[in-house]
Write a protein that holds these residues in place. Structure first.
Motif, PDB file in Angstrom:
ATOM      1  N   ARG A  66       0.023   9.456  -6.073  1.00  0.00           N
ATOM      2  CA  ARG A  66      -0.270  10.773  -5.182  1.00  0.00           C
ATOM      3  C   ARG A  66       1.195  11.076  -6.149  1.00  0.00           C
ATOM      4  O   ARG A  66       0.375  12.483  -6.570  1.00  0.00           O
ATOM      5  CB  ARG A  66       0.780  11.263  -3.875  1.00  0.00           C
ATOM      6  CG  ARG A  66      -0.514  10.391  -2.861  1.00  0.00           C
ATOM      7  CD  ARG A  66       0.565  10.529  -1.541  1.00  0.00           C
ATOM      8  NE  ARG A  66      -0.835   9.725  -0.599  1.00  0.00           N
ATOM      9  CZ  ARG A  66      -0.525   9.927   1.061  1.00  0.00           C
ATOM     10  NH1 ARG A  66       0.626  10.567   1.452  1.00  0.00           N
ATOM     11  NH2 ARG A  66      -1.441   9.958   1.567  1.00  0.00           N
TER      12      ARG A  66
ATOM     13  N   GLU B 132       0.674  -1.258  -0.522  1.00  0.00           N
ATOM     14  CA  GLU B 132      -0.022   0.351  -0.064  1.00  0.00           C
ATOM     15  C   GLU B 132       0.642   1.162   0.040  1.00  0.00           C
ATOM     16  O   GLU B 132       0.739   2.445  -0.847  1.00  0.00           O
ATOM     17  CB  GLU B 132      -1.176  -0.238   0.932  1.00  0.00           C
ATOM     18  CG  GLU B 132      -2.443   0.764   1.259  1.00  0.00           C
ATOM     19  CD  GLU B 132      -2.847   1.252   2.654  1.00  0.00           C
ATOM     20  OE1 GLU B 132      -2.634   1.662   3.297  1.00  0.00           O
ATOM     21  OE2 GLU B 132      -4.041   0.575   2.349  1.00  0.00           O
TER      22      GLU B 132
ATOM     23  N   ARG C 148      -6.333   6.506  -5.158  1.00  0.00           N
ATOM     24  CA  ARG C 148      -5.172   5.409  -4.462  1.00  0.00           C
ATOM     25  C   ARG C 148      -4.517   6.244  -3.907  1.00  0.00           C
ATOM     26  O   ARG C 148      -3.818   5.468  -2.926  1.00  0.00           O
ATOM     27  CB  ARG C 148      -4.839   5.289  -6.062  1.00  0.00           C
ATOM     28  CG  ARG C 148      -6.008   4.201  -6.839  1.00  0.00           C
ATOM     29  CD  ARG C 148      -5.092   3.578  -8.482  1.00  0.00           C
ATOM     30  NE  ARG C 148      -5.941   3.348  -9.200  1.00  0.00           N
ATOM     31  CZ  ARG C 148      -6.555   2.086  -9.013  1.00  0.00           C
ATOM     32  NH1 ARG C 148      -5.082   1.179  -8.296  1.00  0.00           N
ATOM     33  NH2 ARG C 148      -6.703   1.702 -10.235  1.00  0.00           N
TER      34      ARG C 148
ATOM     35  N   ARG D 207       1.017   4.307  -3.449  1.00  0.00           N
ATOM     36  CA  ARG D 207      -0.025   5.449  -2.686  1.00  0.00           C
ATOM     37  C   ARG D 207       1.657   6.601  -2.711  1.00  0.00           C
ATOM     38  O   ARG D 207       0.968   7.728  -3.153  1.00  0.00           O
ATOM     39  CB  ARG D 207      -0.247   5.362  -1.692  1.00  0.00           C
ATOM     40  CG  ARG D 207      -1.702   4.825  -0.660  1.00  0.00           C
ATOM     41  CD  ARG D 207      -1.652   5.036   0.549  1.00  0.00           C
ATOM     42  NE  ARG D 207      -2.682   4.880   1.357  1.00  0.00           N
ATOM     43  CZ  ARG D 207      -3.619   5.014   2.534  1.00  0.00           C
ATOM     44  NH1 ARG D 207      -2.649   5.274   3.756  1.00  0.00           N
ATOM     45  NH2 ARG D 207      -4.377   4.257   2.772  1.00  0.00           N
TER      46      ARG D 207
ATOM     47  N   ARG E 100     -13.854   5.240   2.492  1.00  0.00           N
ATOM     48  CA  ARG E 100     -12.454   5.014   3.269  1.00  0.00           C
ATOM     49  C   ARG E 100     -12.398   6.196   3.800  1.00  0.00           C
ATOM     50  O   ARG E 100     -10.804   5.808   4.057  1.00  0.00           O
ATOM     51  CB  ARG E 100     -11.649   4.779   2.396  1.00  0.00           C
ATOM     52  CG  ARG E 100     -11.376   3.869   1.422  1.00  0.00           C
ATOM     53  CD  ARG E 100     -10.479   3.718  -0.257  1.00  0.00           C
ATOM     54  NE  ARG E 100     -10.557   2.985  -1.040  1.00  0.00           N
ATOM     55  CZ  ARG E 100      -9.349   2.357  -2.219  1.00  0.00           C
ATOM     56  NH1 ARG E 100      -7.939   3.087  -1.294  1.00  0.00           N
ATOM     57  NH2 ARG E 100      -9.623   1.367  -3.219  1.00  0.00           N
TER      58      ARG E 100
ATOM     59  N   ALA F 152      -4.989   7.825  -1.152  1.00  0.00           N
ATOM     60  CA  ALA F 152      -5.921   8.215   0.472  1.00  0.00           C
ATOM     61  C   ALA F 152      -5.429   9.519   0.015  1.00  0.00           C
ATOM     62  O   ALA F 152      -5.318   9.739   1.628  1.00  0.00           O
ATOM     63  CB  ALA F 152      -5.018   7.562   1.225  1.00  0.00           C
ATOM     64  N   GLN F 153      -5.585  10.354  -0.920  1.00  0.00           N
ATOM     65  CA  GLN F 153      -5.946  12.190  -0.413  1.00  0.00           C
ATOM     66  C   GLN F 153      -7.194  12.221  -0.438  1.00  0.00           C
ATOM     67  O   GLN F 153      -7.292  12.817  -1.377  1.00  0.00           O
ATOM     68  CB  GLN F 153      -5.116  13.125  -1.801  1.00  0.00           C
ATOM     69  CG  GLN F 153      -2.959  12.266  -1.730  1.00  0.00           C
ATOM     70  CD  GLN F 153      -2.885  12.945  -2.640  1.00  0.00           C
ATOM     71  OE1 GLN F 153      -3.045  13.089  -3.706  1.00  0.00           O
ATOM     72  NE2 GLN F 153      -1.541  13.908  -2.777  1.00  0.00           N
ATOM     73  N   PHE F 154      -8.093  11.928   0.830  1.00  0.00           N
ATOM     74  CA  PHE F 154      -9.005  12.496   1.411  1.00  0.00           C
ATOM     75  C   PHE F 154      -9.167  13.926   0.726  1.00  0.00           C
ATOM     76  O   PHE F 154     -10.623  14.003   0.184  1.00  0.00           O
ATOM     77  CB  PHE F 154      -9.695  11.924   1.838  1.00  0.00           C
ATOM     78  CG  PHE F 154      -9.312   9.907   1.874  1.00  0.00           C
ATOM     79  CD1 PHE F 154      -9.947   9.384   0.876  1.00  0.00           C
ATOM     80  CD2 PHE F 154      -8.466   9.545   2.207  1.00  0.00           C
ATOM     81  CE1 PHE F 154      -9.754   7.674   0.291  1.00  0.00           C
ATOM     82  CE2 PHE F 154      -7.905   8.156   2.479  1.00  0.00           C
ATOM     83  CZ  PHE F 154      -8.640   7.553   1.557  1.00  0.00           C
TER      84      PHE F 154
END
Length: 208
Positions: free
Chosen positions: A116, A108, A167, A112, A208, A169-171
């Motif tokens: 990014r 992961e 993908r 990530r 997520r 995880a930059q929410f």
């Protein structure tokens, strides 16, 4: 590190990357840039294309370009002679693509990091000043600008930005994009994204 960053990005990118887009993505890999520029700091700070060209030469026929095109409405065609044709990098064999994902996206953390960098490069192309005016100079096959600022038709660039944010995880970035009416309008108008993709993306972001 260069091999991992480059082939990991090629394996991961939604919709693929052109050679110029891959170099932009490599520029967003901070640890890689620190290694490559440890003895020389150019101004502006750019990834040296010669470094990538050496790797591409070593890859030989294993890395190829597939030509695709998008019409004004985002429809896809394989007419290599179209004015809006775009050459996308890809690994030649399915086994190579699977091996690249296994070796260079092993967990992961690695996925990530590559995602990014892809998202950062995509945003720099369509929002270079980070003011949400979406007025970047981009290839006509990726984004067309309406009224000098608003996105109208979006394919790979916005796809890379949205998918990379998810993908990676930059929410907060994903929330910013999905609450921007110009981005939503552009995504919903795009044949390669559309209602189903945007709906799925929103659900994934919430889960997520």
């Amino acid at each position: 590190r260069l091999v991992a960053c480059a082939l990991g990005a090629v394996a991961l990118a939604a919709g693929g990357l052109t050679e110029a887009e891959l170099i932009d993505t490599l520029e967003c890999e901070e640890e890689l840039m620190a290694d490559v520029l440890q003895y020389h700091q150019p101004s502006p700070r750019r990834f040296p294309p010669i470094v990538w060209l050496r790797l591409r030469a070593d890859l030989g026929s294993h890395l190829v370009e597939s030509v695709s095109a998008h019409d004004g409405g985002g429809a896809h065609t394989q007419d290599a002679g179209a004015a809006s044709a775009t050459s996308i990098l890809r690994l030649h064999h399915r086994q190579l693509r699977e091996a690249a994902a296994r070796l260079f996206l092993p967990d992961e953390h690695a996925e990530r990091a590559r995602a990014r960098a892809i998202a950062a490069a995509a945003r720099a192309r369509i929002d270079p000043t980070h003011d949400r005016r979406w007025a970047g100079v981009v290839p006509s096959s990726s984004v067309q600008i309406r009224d000098g600022r608003a996105l109208r038709t979006v394919s790979r660039t916005l796809h890379s930005l949205l998918d990379g944010a998810l993908r990676g995880a930059q929410f907060e970035l994903l929330d910013e994009l999905l609450t921007d009416l110009e981005v939503l309008d552009a995504a919903l108008r795009s044949a390669s994204l559309g209602h189903r993709y945007v709906g799925w993306l929103a659900r994934e972001a919430i889960v997520r």
